[in-house]
Design a protein around this motif. Structure first.
Motif, short mmCIF file in Angstrom:
data_model
loop_
_atom_site.label_atom_id
_atom_site.label_comp_id
_atom_site.label_asym_id
_atom_site.label_seq_id
_atom_site.Cartn_x
_atom_site.Cartn_y
_atom_site.Cartn_z
N ASP A 62 0.80 -1.22 0.00
CA ASP A 62 0.00 0.00 0.00
C ASP A 62 0.83 1.27 0.00
OD1 ASP A 62 0.87 -0.20 2.61
OD2 ASP A 62 -1.12 0.02 3.52
N VAL A 78 0.26 1.05 -3.94
CA VAL A 78 -1.13 0.84 -4.38
C VAL A 78 -2.00 0.80 -3.13
CG1 VAL A 78 -2.75 -0.57 -5.68
CG2 VAL A 78 -0.33 -0.54 -6.33
N GLN A 81 -9.54 -5.67 0.41
CA GLN A 81 -8.40 -6.24 -0.31
C GLN A 81 -7.04 -5.86 0.26
OE1 GLN A 81 -8.72 -8.49 -3.10
NE2 GLN A 81 -10.67 -8.52 -1.99
N SER A 122 -3.91 -7.90 -0.86
CA SER A 122 -2.97 -7.31 -1.81
C SER A 122 -1.56 -7.27 -1.23
CB SER A 122 -3.42 -5.89 -2.17
OG SER A 122 -4.63 -5.92 -2.90
N CYS A 178 1.53 -9.00 -3.03
CA CYS A 178 2.68 -8.19 -3.40
C CYS A 178 3.96 -8.80 -2.82
CB CYS A 178 2.52 -6.76 -2.90
SG CYS A 178 3.86 -5.65 -3.36
N TYR A 231 3.62 -7.22 -10.30
CA TYR A 231 2.60 -7.16 -9.24
C TYR A 231 1.36 -6.39 -9.72
CZ TYR A 231 0.13 -5.38 -5.16
OH TYR A 231 -0.86 -5.02 -4.27
N TRP A 232 1.57 -5.30 -10.45
CA TRP A 232 0.45 -4.48 -10.93
C TRP A 232 -0.49 -5.29 -11.82
CZ3 TRP A 232 -2.41 -0.59 -9.83
CH2 TRP A 232 -3.24 -0.01 -10.79
N ALA A 284 -2.65 -6.38 -9.20
CA ALA A 284 -3.22 -5.30 -8.41
C ALA A 284 -4.19 -4.43 -9.21
CB ALA A 284 -2.09 -4.44 -7.84
N THR A 305 -7.71 -2.50 -7.97
CA THR A 305 -7.93 -1.06 -8.04
C THR A 305 -9.16 -0.72 -8.89
OG1 THR A 305 -5.58 -0.58 -7.72
CG2 THR A 305 -6.89 1.12 -8.79
#
Length: 411
Positions: free
Chosen positions: A295, A298, A306, A310, A314, A342-343, A346, A350
Motif C-alpha cells: 500500500d 497501491v 483487499q 494485496s 505483493c 505485481y500491478w 493489483a 484497483t
C-alpha cells in the motif's frame, strides 16, 4: 548472501522479510514499534484474507493461527431499504475459507519469529535521511511503511488514481458478544450491508488478542449520515455511535449486537485516506533508489476488503522476483519490472474497488439483485473477493452481465 533492508513491519514487510530469510538472505527489518507495543496497541485494520493470500502464508509456514481463527465460509450482501426493510439479502459460498487475524496478534508474532530465526530487527522510525545512508549499505532497500514521511518519496500516478480526496470515512470496532445471523447461525460469514447514498457496514469474525471476536466496520460517504466519527476519542462513545447507526440503518444487524461490548480499550479505529497509486521507485537525495511495497504504491479503499490480500500477493510477487534476480543488480529497470508484475494482479483490485466506491450502474444493481435467487451468481460474486480478476468477465460490461445472468438462469 545479499543484504536487504525492509522498512515497515506490516503484512507485506514481515511476510517478505520472513520469506527472504528462509531463502538465506541477510535481512534487516525496521519497525517503529516493538512487538509488545504492537500487541498492546490500537487495532490497525480489518484484514479479512481470502484463500490465495492465505495460501501465500501457508507456503512460507507462517499460518500460525489458522487452527484458532474463525473459518469464514461465506460472504453475504444485504441492501438496506426504507423503514428497516431488506429488499436484497443473500449469502454466497466461498470455495476456500477466509480468515481474519488481528494484526496486533500476527505482526507481533511474526516479528518475534523473525528475530528468533536470526533476523536483525531494528526498532527505529526511519526517515528519508536514514534511507540515504542505508541505500549505500544494502543491496536493496524496500519501503513497506504505508504512512508517514517515506511515502512522499513515491510520486502519485495520476493516470491510475482517479480520486484526490477520501471517498469514505472509516470506523472500526472489535467486539465480543455479537450474536449469529439467524439466516445462517452455524456458518461464519462476512456480511456486506449496503446503505444506498450513505455507505456500507461490514461485519466479520476475527481472532484478536482475547480470542474469537467480531468486527463492526462502517464506511461512510464523506459528509453523509455515517460520517460522524471524526474527533471521537473515547472508545465507548465510538461503540455507542456504531450501534446507533446500526439500529437506524441496518436493524437486522443491530438485533444481534444488543449485547456487544468492545474487546479492549484499543479496539476502535477511525480515519480516512484517498485511494492512490504511486510510482514504485523512490529517489533519495543522495541518488540511491528504493522500491515501494504494497500500500505504499497501491493504496485502495477498504470497501472491497483487499488491503491485506494485496499486501500478501505483493510480498509473494516481490519475493519471487528477488530470488529470480540472483546476483544481478537491483537497478531501476528491475524495480519497475518487479512492480509491473505485481500491478498485473493489483490493477484488477484497483479497478473493482474504485467501481464500488461510485453509485452502481443499473446492470450491477441487476446482478446484485439476481444473486438473491440464483446461487451460482451469489457464489461467483463472493469468490471474486479472492480473485478480483474474474470481475472482468461479467461485472463491468452490461452485455457480459446480461449474458452471465441469462446463463445462470438457464441452469
Amino acid at each position: 548472501m545479499r543484504k536487504i533492508l525492509i522498512v515497515g513491519a506490516g503484512q507485506s514487510g514481515l511476510q517478505l522479510a520472513l520469506g527472504l530469510q528462509a531463502e538465506g538472505y541477510e535481512v534487516t527489518l525496521m519497525s517503529n514499534r516493538t512487538p509488545d507495543e504492537i500487541r498492546t496497541g490500537r487495532v490497525m485494520s480489518t484484514q479479512c484474507m481470502f484463500h490465495t493470500a492465505l495460501q501465500h502464508e501457508r507456503d512460507l509456514d507462517l499460518n500460525f493461527w489458522e487452527s484458532q481463527a474463525p473459518k469464514t465460509e461465506g460472504l453475504g450482501v444485504s441492501v438496506a431499504g426504507p423503514d428497516g426493510a431488506r429488499p436484497i439479502d443473500w449469502l454466497g459460498r466461498l470455495d476456500g475459507y477466509a480468515q481474519s487475524v488481528d494484526q496486533r496478534v500476527k505482526m507481533a508474532g511474526w516479528m518475534e519469529t523473525f528475530a528468533q530465526r536470526g533476523g536483525q530487527l531494528v526498532i527505529h522510525g526511519a526517515a528519508v535521511s536514514d534511507l540515504d545512508y542505508f541505500s549505500r549499505a544494502y543491496d536493496l532497500v524496500l519501503v513497506a511503511a504505508g504512512k508517514g514521511e517515506l511515502v512522499s518519496m513515491f510520486g502519485r500516478d495520476a493516470e491510475r488514481s482517479p480520486y484526490t480526496e477520501p471517498q469514505r470515512a472509516l470506523a472500526v470496532a472489535y467486539v465480543h458478544g455479537l450474536g449469529p445471523r439467524p439466516e445462517h447461525p452455524d456458518l461464519d460469514a462476512v456480511r456486506c450491508n449496503l446503505v444506498p447514498g450513505a455507505g456500507e457496514l461490514f461485519v466479520m469474525p476475527t481472532l484478536t488478542t482475547g480470542g474469537r471476536a467480531d468486527i463492526l466496520f462502517w464506511e461512510g460517504i464523506p459528509g453523509g449520515p455515517l460520517d460522524v466519527f471524526s474527533g471521537v476519542k473515547d472508545p465507548a462513545e465510538h461503540l455507542s455511535l456504531t450501534l446507533q447507526l446500526m439500529e437506524r440503518f441496518t436493524p437486522w444487524e443491530y438485533a444481534r449486537a444488543t449485547k456487544a461490548e468492545l474487546t479492549d480499550a484499543n479496539g476502535t479505529l477511525a480515519g480516512r485516506y484517498a485511494p492512490t497509486v504511486r510510482n514504485p521507485v523512490g529517489r533519495l537525495p543522495g541518488g540511491g533508489l528504493v522500491l515501494g511495497v504494497a500500500d505504499v504504491v497501491v493504496a485502495n479503499d477498504p470497501i472491497t476488503g483487499q488491503g491485506s490480500n494485496s499486501a500478501s500477493k505483493c510480498a509473494a510477487a516481490y519475493l519471487a522476483s528477488i530470488v529470480e534476480r540472483g546476483e544481478e543488480p537491483f537497478d531501476e529497470a528491475w524495480m519497475q519490472a518487479t512492480f509491473d508484475a505485481y500491478w498485473d494482479t493489483a490493477r484488477h483490485v484497483t479497478k473493482w474497488t474504485n467501481a464500488m466506491l461510485g453509485a452502481p450502474p443499473e446492470h450491477v444493481l441487476n446482478l446484485i439483485g439476481a444473486a438473491g435467487g440464483l446461487q451460482t451468481v451469489a457464489d461467483r460474486f463472493a469468490n471474486g473477493f479472492n480473485d478480483p480478476a474474474d470481475f472482468e468477465n461479467y461485472f463491468y460490461d452490461p452485455e457480459k452481465t446480461e449474458a452471465f445472468l441469462a446463463e445462470a438462469a438457464a441452469r
